[in-house]
Design an enzyme around this catalytic site. Structure first.
Site, PDB file in Angstrom:
ATOM      1  CG  ASP A  86      49.038 -75.131 -18.711  1.00  0.00           C
ATOM      2  OD1 ASP A  86      48.020 -75.193 -19.420  1.00  0.00           O
ATOM      3  OD2 ASP A  86      50.181 -75.035 -19.184  1.00  0.00           O
ATOM      4  CG  HIS A 108      52.183 -72.539 -25.250  1.00  0.00           C
ATOM      5  ND1 HIS A 108      51.595 -73.774 -25.423  1.00  0.00           N
ATOM      6  CD2 HIS A 108      52.305 -72.368 -23.913  1.00  0.00           C
ATOM      7  CE1 HIS A 108      51.367 -74.323 -24.247  1.00  0.00           C
ATOM      8  NE2 HIS A 108      51.790 -73.499 -23.310  1.00  0.00           N
ATOM      9  CD  GLU A 129      53.017 -74.612 -16.760  1.00  0.00           C
ATOM     10  OE1 GLU A 129      52.427 -73.779 -17.468  1.00  0.00           O
ATOM     11  OE2 GLU A 129      53.838 -75.441 -17.218  1.00  0.00           O
TER      12      GLU A 129
END
Length: 263
Positions: free
Chosen positions: A185, A54, A159
């Protein structure tokens, strides 16, 4: 140092987890310079993980920070975007002490992750020769393989519901060191985005902890940096690694607090 000297390499976070101690980590998404290693060390963090999933982090910047962390005894892990053996090998060859892969959903994926991080016989990673983790000193190849593989960490993130459903098989994979729950997530996938105190998230943590305890694998807490009471609860239940938050949120929170002093 001559070639007959046995190399020494310590992964302080891995040692603490093995001793039943809690490891506190900060995530690096913003800072691109080695200064962040010293900041993490001074603040008392045991580990950092550089988030290449990210962020726009380059491999060069990640490697420099990893090397700085290693000299300070702060264990550098790197979260890569996905299960790419070529990238994982390059990250490890740049100084990382472990790899975090997001969204692992099967034992097959976990085994592929182990193969990417470890050398033969457990894995398939190519031996690069002189390693930054060993300060580029030359040692017998067998010794290099042994110490690199013994000290490296392999971390699979859960996740999704699919990953959660397979966590018992994932935790049983030989060579896996930790299962890290990515609560952000996971909560989205469970249809309860951001509701970290929801029973579904709690049940997910309990299931992961049980599976990992049955296989001698460490449990990581992710996505709960703003929920210290929940973190303490899961530490008491057997988790060992805490991802406390990232440098962006730390800087923003401190800057906001400072500005409000003059309101």
């Amino acid at each position: 140092m001559n070639n007959e000297t046995t190399p020494l390499l310590r992964n302080h976070a891995k040692e603490k987890l093995a001793n039943g101690e809690t490891v506190y980590s900060m995530t690096v998404r913003l800072v691109r310079t080695v200064d962040i290693a010293s900041i993490a060390y001074t603040a008392g963090f045991d580990s950092i993980y550089i988030d290449m999933e990210h962020s726009s982090f380059s491999l060069e910047a990640a490697g420099q920070i990893c090397m700085a962390c290693n000299h300070l005894g702060v264990t550098p892990l790197v979260r890569v975007p996905g299960l790419d053996p070529a990238l994982i090998a390059r990250v490890m060859d740049s100084g990382a002490m472990g790899i975090i892969v997001p969204g692992v959903e099967s034992a097959a994926q976990a085994r592929a992750l182990v193969r990417a991080v470890k050398h033969a016989p457990l894995g398939e990673r190519s031996l690069a020769g002189a390693a930054p983790q060993l300060n580029y000193r030359t040692y017998p190849p067998a010794d290099v393989v042994r110490v690199l593989d013994e000290s490296s960490m392999v971390v699979a993130m859960i996740e999704s519901q699919t990953g959660l459903d397979a966590v018992e098989e994932i935790a049983a994979v030989d060579g896996l060191d930790m299962v890290l729950v990515g609560a952000n997530d996971l909560s989205v996938g469970l249809g309860i985005a951001g509701q970290m105190d929801h029973p579904k998230v709690h049940d997910a943590y309990l299931r992961v902890i049980k599976a990992c305890q049955a296989n001698g694998v460490s449990v990581g807490i992710g996505g709960l940096g703003g929920w210290p009471d929940l973190i303490r609860q899961y530490l008491e239940l057997g988790a060992g690694y805490v991802s406390t938050g990232n440098d962006i949120t730390f800087l923003s929170a401190a800057a906001t607090q400072k500005r409000q002093q003059f309101a």
